[in-house]
Motif scaffolding. Sequence first.
Motif, PDB file in Angstrom:
ATOM      1  N   UNK A   1      -2.351  11.162  -3.251  1.00 56.69           N
ATOM      2  CA  UNK A   1      -1.283  10.228  -3.591  1.00 56.69           C
ATOM      3  C   UNK A   1      -0.759  10.467  -5.001  1.00 56.69           C
ATOM      4  N   UNK A   2      -1.651  10.761  -5.917  1.00 55.95           N
ATOM      5  CA  UNK A   2      -1.232  11.033  -7.293  1.00 55.95           C
ATOM      6  C   UNK A   2      -0.309  12.246  -7.343  1.00 55.95           C
ATOM      7  N   UNK A   3      -0.635  13.262  -6.561  1.00 52.86           N
ATOM      8  CA  UNK A   3       0.197  14.473  -6.527  1.00 52.86           C
ATOM      9  C   UNK A   3       1.568  14.184  -5.944  1.00 52.86           C
ATOM     10  N   UNK A   4       1.598  13.402  -4.871  1.00 56.48           N
ATOM     11  CA  UNK A   4       2.870  13.080  -4.226  1.00 56.48           C
ATOM     12  C   UNK A   4       3.746  12.250  -5.157  1.00 56.48           C
ATOM     13  N   UNK A   5       3.140  11.269  -5.804  1.00 55.19           N
ATOM     14  CA  UNK A   5       3.916  10.410  -6.694  1.00 55.19           C
ATOM     15  C   UNK A   5       4.381  11.157  -7.937  1.00 55.19           C
ATOM     16  N   UNK A   6       3.644  12.193  -8.321  1.00 56.53           N
ATOM     17  CA  UNK A   6       4.067  13.008  -9.465  1.00 56.53           C
ATOM     18  C   UNK A   6       5.288  13.845  -9.112  1.00 56.53           C
ATOM     19  N   UNK A   7       5.486  14.091  -7.807  1.00 55.86           N
ATOM     20  CA  UNK A   7       6.650  14.854  -7.376  1.00 55.86           C
ATOM     21  C   UNK A   7       6.347  16.219  -6.803  1.00 55.86           C
ATOM     22  N   UNK A   8       5.087  16.465  -6.405  1.00 52.68           N
ATOM     23  CA  UNK A   8       4.732  17.766  -5.813  1.00 52.68           C
ATOM     24  C   UNK A   8       5.471  17.966  -4.490  1.00 52.68           C
TER      25      UNK A   8
ATOM     26  N   UNK B   1      12.187   5.495   5.435  1.00 48.99           N
ATOM     27  CA  UNK B   1      11.665   6.313   4.333  1.00 48.99           C
ATOM     28  C   UNK B   1      11.539   5.474   3.063  1.00 48.99           C
ATOM     29  N   UNK B   2      12.560   4.685   2.760  1.00 52.55           N
ATOM     30  CA  UNK B   2      12.521   3.839   1.571  1.00 52.55           C
ATOM     31  C   UNK B   2      11.378   2.834   1.660  1.00 52.55           C
ATOM     32  N   UNK B   3      11.158   2.303   2.847  1.00 53.12           N
ATOM     33  CA  UNK B   3      10.070   1.344   3.037  1.00 53.12           C
ATOM     34  C   UNK B   3       8.721   2.000   2.800  1.00 53.12           C
ATOM     35  N   UNK B   4       8.556   3.212   3.336  1.00 53.55           N
ATOM     36  CA  UNK B   4       7.300   3.939   3.179  1.00 53.55           C
ATOM     37  C   UNK B   4       7.028   4.227   1.715  1.00 53.55           C
ATOM     38  N   UNK B   5       8.066   4.586   0.976  1.00 54.19           N
ATOM     39  CA  UNK B   5       7.894   4.875  -0.449  1.00 54.19           C
ATOM     40  C   UNK B   5       7.603   3.594  -1.236  1.00 54.19           C
ATOM     41  N   UNK B   6       8.275   2.513  -0.885  1.00 53.47           N
ATOM     42  CA  UNK B   6       8.098   1.249  -1.594  1.00 53.47           C
ATOM     43  C   UNK B   6       6.661   0.741  -1.518  1.00 53.47           C
ATOM     44  N   UNK B   7       6.069   0.883  -0.329  1.00 53.96           N
ATOM     45  CA  UNK B   7       4.725   0.359  -0.144  1.00 53.96           C
ATOM     46  C   UNK B   7       3.644   1.458  -0.214  1.00 53.96           C
TER      47      UNK B   7
END
Length: 213
Positions: free
Chosen positions: A91-98, A204-210
């Motif tokens: 999750x950290x990698x995804x949120x960093x923008x990998x 997609x926006x919902x998945x990112x929000x939560x």
Amino acid sequence: MRILIAEDHRIVLDSLYLLLSSMKGVEVVSKHTNGRQVLTALEVEPGIDLVVSDLQMPIMGGIELTLKMRERFPHVKICLLTVADQPDAIKEAIRAGADGYVLKSADRDELETSINMIMNGTRFYSEKVLMTLANEATLDFAMEVDKPQQISITKRELEVLKLIAQEYSGTQIAEKLFIGPTTVETHRKHLMQKLGVQSTIGLVKYALKFHII
């Protein structure tokens, strides 16, 4: 395709260099042992398309490298190649923008597929990574969404939602989950109804929000 690679273990670095160099259309421009060296190389090397980097390295690891690349070189893709399959690391990698998260247990075909998909604009995660996210998403969703909003979403719907958010097509989702395309569309419609959104973009926006991904 011009690539930089980063890995602090020399034997692994040399092996990765040989493997990537043998792939059609790939030019490995240089190899490095930490993220700081990669940033320096990006300053002077023109036309770099992709960085393939280990997650844990001395001086600067993959997460910090990803964050700095998103700020300074947003046009360059980055794929993290690692042994870390824990949910928090993913999750950290995804949120960093990998753009990709590939386990070192992957074979040549999977690595080549990941590189091609990333360069075509689609994020790529190893199958084990996807399953880890699906299982972890169930817990997150229950804590952050189910209780306050009383939304009942099945585990299968969460798997579909996660893959939709990763930009997989209906056909690709069907293949990954071993279900029919019609079933995928049924899950998609149910998700839209339950979550109160009007389109796939809304999902997609919902998945990112939560933080489902």
